[in-house]
Design a protein around this motif. Structure first.
Motif, short mmCIF file in Angstrom:
data_model
loop_
_atom_site.label_atom_id
_atom_site.label_comp_id
_atom_site.label_asym_id
_atom_site.label_seq_id
_atom_site.Cartn_x
_atom_site.Cartn_y
_atom_site.Cartn_z
N GLN A 96 0.84 -1.20 0.00
CA GLN A 96 0.00 0.00 0.00
C GLN A 96 0.88 1.25 0.00
N SER A 102 -4.53 -0.82 -2.13
CA SER A 102 -5.02 -0.25 -0.87
C SER A 102 -5.63 -1.38 -0.07
N ASP A 104 -7.97 -1.19 1.69
CA ASP A 104 -9.42 -1.01 1.66
C ASP A 104 -10.02 -1.34 0.30
N ASP A 105 -9.22 -1.96 -0.58
CA ASP A 105 -9.73 -2.45 -1.86
C ASP A 105 -10.63 -3.65 -1.65
N ASP A 106 -11.58 -3.82 -2.57
CA ASP A 106 -12.40 -5.03 -2.63
C ASP A 106 -11.49 -6.20 -3.02
N THR A 122 -13.18 -6.27 2.01
CA THR A 122 -11.92 -5.58 1.74
C THR A 122 -10.74 -6.40 2.27
N ARG A 124 -8.67 -5.24 4.33
CA ARG A 124 -8.67 -4.96 5.77
C ARG A 124 -9.57 -5.94 6.51
N ASN A 125 -10.72 -6.28 5.92
CA ASN A 125 -11.59 -7.27 6.54
C ASN A 125 -10.89 -8.61 6.70
#
Length: 551
Positions: A96, A102, A104-106, A122, A124-125
């Motif tokens: 990143q 990112s 936070d990308d899908d 994401t 992050r998930n």
């Protein structure tokens, strides 16, 4: 020839403490913590301690290999378990910062194999366990294809995820630990960087930091000099318990305590000269309801003492047990622990070592199990179930006190006020009454999690009623079949030729699966005929098995 115990002692001297930076009695106190493993007849543990960027202590207790009488040393290589997750997260954070992605990308941008669940998952998930994706090891365990029964690969993980029809919960609404997320994260690193995940981390993380004894177990067959064998207890003796899998990124890091102390020091100073990397890894997750998690990106952040954070992670793979922690506000203290004995409680052991160096703890609240009246014990004792997740526990008498066993492990209850009990350091049980009985028990944790459990009374079923459930059930999500049959007054479930488990009636159309902790919930059609089975197993919920034949 020197004896193994002599070699152990010499190894301890080779990694001897710099006494000026540690309490004078620290070596003796640490020795007492690991006394049970200071033997030539069992596997054991390797502990390393760092302060202010320097290794101040390293010592090994026990044996690296029982067959060849090889002792552990501070340089022995062991396997990380889930402590590896922070390294996977760091690789993504680095990508990143370089503008390659990112977090936070899908994830479907990089992993088109993942089904469209109608919700955006994401990266992050994946990294803070809020994706809702079912855990790979739990899923394969339901089909008797868990570690030890089958050699797993990353393509097999991708195929398993591709088969899934639903998530454990709406994305971001809950925290539920899932190894699947970190396996997928390693695939993203490979696809974005254009090089194998193991090579990327070697070139971009391990080599620049001087972690020269660290590599991934991406091929379990590879010869790794100085690797400690892992063991578990079976009966009165030890048996080998090694990880035979090609899957890594969620775990599978081969390393030493010295390399782990280098890593922790790098995090304290700003990883790879980039303080923002450390900050990213320490950013705690948030649920959609606004609750902040203890879990960040491959790290758990809690308070060890007032004003002193513990930033840590534990690990467990086959017979390896591990813990890596740092305490930035306590002279940058770090504790690294690698054990090759499955009965080692690495978390508790590492924290006891940390306690040798940390300021004295604030006096804990009373932990003596509270005496409970005969009437209260009788009223509260029983089995309780979360109707959403099928997680369950029992409350029973333990002398004149109460104890919980099941989903939360085995814990004694400490009374705080009428109807309210503390279980361990992080959970509170609030008993809500209903005309002299218990209506429900609300369990809350110190970080804000709330779950409701209701009484579950075992139904009495006749042989004829049990026969309604007999049949073959196929899971399109696992590609496997289970067979259920009636044997006299028992309902039996078979997933493999060599094992049958008893299905114990639990609630209407619900059964507990033998000693596993899993439950099965049968679903009926509009004509009240059994049409499918839904299995709940902690990190994998509501797994579909369609009825394909009745017996």
């Amino acid at each position: 020839m020197k004896s193994p115990l002599t070699l152990i002692a010499l190894a301890a001297v080779a990694g001897s403490p710099l006494a000026a930076q540690m309490p004078a009695n620290a070596p003796a106190r640490i020795d007492s913590i690991f006394a049970a493993y200071a033997t030539t007849t069992s596997p054991g543990c390797i502990v390393g301690v760092g302060q202010a960027g320097k290794q101040v202590y390293a010592k090994a207790y026990g044996m690296a290999n029982l067959e060849y009488n090889v002792p552990l040393t501070p340089e022995s290589i062991s396997e990380s378990g889930s402590v590896a997750k922070q390294f996977t997260a760091a690789a993504l954070a680095l990508l990143q910062l370089e503008g390659k992605l990112s977090i936070d990308d899908d994830i479907r941008k990089y992993l088109p194999e993942v089904p469209d669940f109608g919700q955006r998952i994401t990266i992050r998930n994946l990294l803070n366990h809020t994706s809702g994706l079912r855990d790979q090891w739990t899923m394969w365990g339901l089909a008797d294809r868990g570690p030890g029964n089958e050699v797993h690969t990353i393509p097999k993980v991708l195929d398993l995820v591709h088969r899934q029809r639903e998530l454990n919960f709406p994305v971001g609404s809950e925290y539920l630990y899932s190894n699947t997320g970190y396996t997928l994260a390693s695939v993203i690193v490979t696809r974005v960087s254009g090089m194998p995940f193991a090579r990327f981390t070697q070139e971009r993380l391990f080599k620049p930091l001087g972690m020269n004894n660290t590599q991934w177990r991406d091929d379990y067959r590879r010869i790794v000099p100085n690797r400690a064998t892992a063991y578990s207890r079976e009966g009165s003796g030890w048996v080998q318990d090694m990880p035979f899998t090609m899957v890594h990124g969620n775990g599978g890091l081969l390393t030493t305590v010295g390399d782990w102390l280098i890593w922790n020091d790098a995090l304290d100073r700003g990883l790879l000269g980039k303080p923002e990397l450390t900050r990213m890894l320490e950013t705690q997750g948030k649920l959609t309801n606004g609750r902040t998690l203890d879990y960040a990106l491959g790290l758990t952040i809690t308070e060890a003492r007032p004003g002193i954070r513990e930033i840590a992670h534990g690990g467990s793979t086959a017979g390896y047990r591990t813990y890596l922690a740092r305490y930035p506000e306590a002279n940058k203290l770090s504790v690294a622990l690698l054990c090759n004995a499955a009965n080692a409680n690495a978390t508790a052991l590492a924290r006891r070592v940390a306690g040798v160096f940390l300021p004295a703890a604030v006096a804990n609240a009373d932990t003596t199990p509270s005496r409970v009246s005969d009437e209260e014990r009788s009223r509260v004792a029983g089995t309780y179930r979360n109707p959403l997740t099928d997680d369950w526990f029992t409350i029973s008498a333990a002398g004149e006190a109460l104890q919980v066993a099941g989903y939360f492990g085995q814990i004694r209850l400490i009374a705080q006020s009428p109807g309210t009990y503390r279980a361990g350091a992080t959970r509170q049980f609030r008993i809500e009454p209903n005309e002299g009985a218990v209506r429900q028990i609300v369990v809350t944790t110190t970080d804000g999690d709330v779950a409701t459990f209701r009484p579950s009374k075992r139904p009495e079923l006749t042989t004829t009623q049990l026969a309604e459930y007999a049949g073959d059930y196929y899971s399109p999500e696992l590609g496997s079949t289970i067979r259920i049959r009636v044997d006299s007054t028992r309902l039996l479930l078979r997933t493999s030729p060599d094992e049958e488990l008893i299905l114990v009636p639990f609630y209407a159309d619900g059964f507990r699966v033998g000693p596993t902790g899993a439950t099965g919930r049968f679903v009926r059609d509009e004509r009240a005929r059994i049409k499918e089975l839904r299995v709940f197993a902690g990190r994998a919920r509501n797994v579909l098995f369609e009825r394909v034949a009745a017996h």
